[in-house]
Scaffold this motif. Structure first.
Motif, mmCIF file in Angstrom:
data_model
loop_
_atom_site.group_PDB
_atom_site.id
_atom_site.type_symbol
_atom_site.label_atom_id
_atom_site.label_comp_id
_atom_site.label_asym_id
_atom_site.label_seq_id
_atom_site.Cartn_x
_atom_site.Cartn_y
_atom_site.Cartn_z
ATOM 1 N N ALA A 64 -2.321 36.297 -14.598
ATOM 2 C CA ALA A 64 -2.496 36.252 -13.144
ATOM 3 C C ALA A 64 -3.934 36.543 -12.727
ATOM 4 O O ALA A 64 -4.334 36.225 -11.603
ATOM 5 C CB ALA A 64 -1.559 37.256 -12.473
ATOM 6 N N TYR A 65 -4.714 37.129 -13.627
ATOM 7 C CA TYR A 65 -6.107 37.443 -13.331
ATOM 8 C C TYR A 65 -7.024 36.227 -13.507
ATOM 9 O O TYR A 65 -8.162 36.237 -13.066
ATOM 10 C CB TYR A 65 -6.551 38.581 -14.245
ATOM 11 N N ILE A 66 -6.509 35.175 -14.154
ATOM 12 C CA ILE A 66 -7.314 33.988 -14.404
ATOM 13 C C ILE A 66 -7.026 32.943 -13.338
ATOM 14 O O ILE A 66 -5.882 32.555 -13.113
ATOM 15 C CB ILE A 66 -7.016 33.389 -15.802
ATOM 16 N N ASP A 67 -8.060 32.502 -12.679
ATOM 17 C CA ASP A 67 -7.913 31.518 -11.622
ATOM 18 C C ASP A 67 -7.425 30.197 -12.204
ATOM 19 O O ASP A 67 -8.008 29.675 -13.157
ATOM 20 C CB ASP A 67 -9.260 31.314 -10.915
ATOM 21 N N GLY A 68 -6.351 29.656 -11.633
ATOM 22 C CA GLY A 68 -5.766 28.433 -12.163
ATOM 23 C C GLY A 68 -6.617 27.206 -11.943
ATOM 24 O O GLY A 68 -6.438 26.188 -12.613
ATOM 25 N N THR A 69 -7.558 27.260 -10.998
ATOM 26 C CA THR A 69 -8.403 26.107 -10.691
ATOM 27 C C THR A 69 -9.649 26.081 -11.553
ATOM 28 O O THR A 69 -10.001 25.051 -12.140
ATOM 29 C CB THR A 69 -8.805 26.115 -9.205
ATOM 30 N N THR A 70 -10.314 27.225 -11.648
ATOM 31 C CA THR A 70 -11.577 27.283 -12.380
ATOM 32 C C THR A 70 -11.423 27.771 -13.813
ATOM 33 O O THR A 70 -12.301 27.558 -14.639
ATOM 34 C CB THR A 70 -12.569 28.215 -11.660
ATOM 35 N N GLY A 71 -10.309 28.455 -14.102
ATOM 36 C CA GLY A 71 -10.145 29.036 -15.435
ATOM 37 C C GLY A 71 -10.976 30.282 -15.634
ATOM 38 O O GLY A 71 -11.108 30.779 -16.756
ATOM 39 N N ARG A 72 -11.525 30.819 -14.546
ATOM 40 C CA ARG A 72 -12.370 32.015 -14.635
ATOM 41 C C ARG A 72 -11.632 33.224 -14.066
ATOM 42 O O ARG A 72 -10.622 33.099 -13.383
ATOM 43 C CB ARG A 72 -13.675 31.793 -13.855
ATOM 44 N N GLU A 73 -12.180 34.389 -14.354
ATOM 45 C CA GLU A 73 -11.592 35.619 -13.840
ATOM 46 C C GLU A 73 -11.791 35.710 -12.334
ATOM 47 O O GLU A 73 -12.835 35.323 -11.812
ATOM 48 C CB GLU A 73 -12.227 36.835 -14.535
ATOM 49 N N HIS A 74 -10.769 36.212 -11.646
ATOM 50 C CA HIS A 74 -10.865 36.385 -10.195
ATOM 51 C C HIS A 74 -11.939 37.425 -9.860
ATOM 52 O O HIS A 74 -12.125 38.403 -10.579
ATOM 53 C CB HIS A 74 -9.529 36.845 -9.616
ATOM 54 N N GLU A 75 -12.606 37.224 -8.747
ATOM 55 C CA GLU A 75 -13.657 38.143 -8.330
ATOM 56 C C GLU A 75 -13.099 39.449 -7.801
ATOM 57 O O GLU A 75 -13.794 40.454 -7.747
ATOM 58 C CB GLU A 75 -14.537 37.479 -7.254
ATOM 59 N N THR A 76 -11.831 39.466 -7.393
ATOM 60 C CA THR A 76 -11.256 40.664 -6.785
ATOM 61 C C THR A 76 -10.987 41.780 -7.789
ATOM 62 O O THR A 76 -10.740 42.909 -7.394
ATOM 63 C CB THR A 76 -9.931 40.322 -6.078
ATOM 64 N N GLY A 77 -11.021 41.467 -9.081
ATOM 65 C CA GLY A 77 -10.805 42.508 -10.086
ATOM 66 C C GLY A 77 -9.397 42.464 -10.656
ATOM 67 O O GLY A 77 -8.436 42.102 -9.974
ATOM 68 N N ARG A 78 -9.289 42.867 -11.898
ATOM 69 C CA ARG A 78 -8.019 42.770 -12.607
ATOM 70 C C ARG A 78 -6.934 43.643 -11.971
ATOM 71 O O ARG A 78 -5.814 43.191 -11.729
ATOM 72 C CB ARG A 78 -8.221 43.172 -14.075
ATOM 73 N N ALA A 79 -7.261 44.907 -11.694
ATOM 74 C CA ALA A 79 -6.255 45.816 -11.140
ATOM 75 C C ALA A 79 -5.723 45.293 -9.810
ATOM 76 O O ALA A 79 -4.519 45.314 -9.548
ATOM 77 C CB ALA A 79 -6.836 47.222 -10.980
ATOM 78 N N THR A 80 -6.613 44.817 -8.963
ATOM 79 C CA THR A 80 -6.198 44.295 -7.656
ATOM 80 C C THR A 80 -5.292 43.089 -7.815
ATOM 81 O O THR A 80 -4.252 42.968 -7.134
ATOM 82 C CB THR A 80 -7.432 43.902 -6.823
ATOM 83 N N CYS A 81 -5.638 42.166 -8.724
ATOM 84 C CA CYS A 81 -4.814 40.980 -8.945
ATOM 85 C C CYS A 81 -3.419 41.353 -9.424
ATOM 86 O O CYS A 81 -2.415 40.805 -8.960
ATOM 87 C CB CYS A 81 -5.479 40.059 -9.964
ATOM 88 N N TYR A 82 -3.347 42.303 -10.354
ATOM 89 C CA TYR A 82 -2.054 42.688 -10.900
ATOM 90 C C TYR A 82 -1.203 43.421 -9.871
ATOM 91 O O TYR A 82 0.016 43.240 -9.812
ATOM 92 C CB TYR A 82 -2.244 43.562 -12.135
ATOM 93 N N LEU A 83 -1.841 44.235 -9.037
ATOM 94 C CA LEU A 83 -1.081 44.937 -8.003
ATOM 95 C C LEU A 83 -0.611 43.964 -6.918
ATOM 96 O O LEU A 83 0.478 44.129 -6.363
ATOM 97 C CB LEU A 83 -1.925 46.057 -7.400
ATOM 98 N N GLN A 84 -1.403 42.945 -6.620
ATOM 99 C CA GLN A 84 -0.962 41.917 -5.672
ATOM 100 C C GLN A 84 0.224 41.141 -6.251
ATOM 101 O O GLN A 84 1.172 40.809 -5.529
ATOM 102 C CB GLN A 84 -2.120 40.966 -5.353
ATOM 103 N N TRP A 85 0.151 40.868 -7.552
ATOM 104 C CA TRP A 85 1.271 40.211 -8.245
ATOM 105 C C TRP A 85 2.526 41.068 -8.132
ATOM 106 O O TRP A 85 3.610 40.569 -7.837
ATOM 107 C CB TRP A 85 0.861 40.002 -9.698
ATOM 108 N N MET A 86 2.369 42.371 -8.346
ATOM 109 C CA MET A 86 3.489 43.304 -8.284
ATOM 110 C C MET A 86 4.037 43.390 -6.860
ATOM 111 O O MET A 86 5.260 43.372 -6.633
ATOM 112 C CB MET A 86 3.028 44.683 -8.763
ATOM 113 N N GLU A 87 3.154 43.471 -5.894
ATOM 114 C CA GLU A 87 3.571 43.589 -4.499
ATOM 115 C C GLU A 87 4.390 42.384 -4.064
ATOM 116 O O GLU A 87 5.402 42.509 -3.370
ATOM 117 C CB GLU A 87 2.342 43.745 -3.601
ATOM 118 N N ALA A 88 3.970 41.189 -4.499
ATOM 119 C CA ALA A 88 4.688 39.976 -4.129
ATOM 120 C C ALA A 88 6.108 39.982 -4.683
ATOM 121 O O ALA A 88 7.057 39.541 -4.015
ATOM 122 C CB ALA A 88 3.934 38.743 -4.632
ATOM 123 N N ARG A 89 6.283 40.478 -5.887
ATOM 124 C CA ARG A 89 7.611 40.499 -6.500
ATOM 125 C C ARG A 89 8.497 41.577 -5.895
ATOM 126 O O ARG A 89 9.713 41.396 -5.807
ATOM 127 C CB ARG A 89 7.470 40.626 -8.010
#
Length: 245
Positions: free
Chosen positions: A136-161
């Motif tokens: 979830a930390y890897i951008d599906g369009t660019t294949g690069r790491e999200h600028e928001t940071g790994r912890a933030t991406c994972y917590l957003q993933w968790m919050e959505a679920r």
């Protein structure tokens, strides 16, 4: 909730002999295999392995799980159908159980801790099948790491679920993170084979508020995210921390 105290030394030797351990030695697939062999269709998921010396693991380690089947039914199945080796590895006779609340009322605040595999599928068909999984930390369009940071991406993933499961996250933190390989069963071809993909392996914790009692009850029983049959996704609940001011 059931708690098993497996004969962990014997289980590790069994898993090594049967090639059930991926590089890194994650026990998820081994427990999945033992549960399936001993309990069949009653095999619980999600479950959480609490290693020896941890808060919930005690001196020998425990496997905690949620199940709609009462413990006597699991014991009866193991007694009738399980191979003696698997029954011994799981130590079924020493298992303990407690009844969970029938429901948590809307507005109930709960502490939570959960091991997650924060992945998303790309290229899915309309029915949700197919596609590939990516961190979830890897951008599906660019294949690069999200600028928001790994912890933030994972917590957003968790919050959505949580939101989809009848709860809102009051606050959350990422307690640990690693990249791990977990053994799974790949049935995409004509012959099933074992696979050991590498992916994110994190522990999220925090406080949530129940917004829909029925949906949250389903979430507890089902678990969060993918790989719930391999030791991910079990929401371990605790008293909530004081409200954030």
């Amino acid at each position: 909730m059931h708690a098993f105290e497996p004969n962990i030394g014997q289980l590790i030797r069994f898993a090594t002999r049967e090639h059930l351990l991926p590089p890194g030695g994650d026990l998820g697939y081994a427990f999945h295999t033992v549960f399936s062999g001993a309990l069949g269709e009653l095999s619980p998921k999600p479950f959480a392995w609490c290693a020896p010396g941890t808060r919930s693991g005690g001196s020998g380690g425990r496997v905690l799980c949620y199940s709609s089947s009462p413990l006597p039914a699991l014991m009866e199945h193991a007694s009738s159908f399980a191979e003696p080796t698997l029954r011994t590895l799981l130590n079924v006779e020493s298992a303990a159980s407690k009844a969970m609340p029938d429901e948590f009322a809307e507005g109930t605040r709960l502490g939570f801790r959960v091991r997650i595999r924060p992945v998303v599928r790309t290229g899915k068909a309309r029915d949700g099948t197919g596609g590939k999984e990516r961190d979830a930390y890897i951008d599906g369009t660019t294949g690069r790491e999200h600028e928001t940071g790994r912890a933030t991406c994972y917590l957003q993933w968790m919050e959505a679920r949580l939101l989809a499961g009848g709860a809102s996250m009051e606050h959350g933190t990422l307690d640990s993170f690693t990249l791990s390989r977990i053994m799974t069963r790949d049935r995409s071809g004509k012959k099933s084979r074992r696979d050991a993909p590498t992916g994110p392996d994190a522990v999220a914790m925090g406080t949530l508020t129940v917004t829909d009692s029925k949906q949250f009850q389903v979430l507890l029983g089902r678990g969060v995210g993918r790989f719930r049959a391999f030791g991910f996704g079990m929401l371990l609940l605790s008293p909530p921390k004081s409200a954030v001011r």
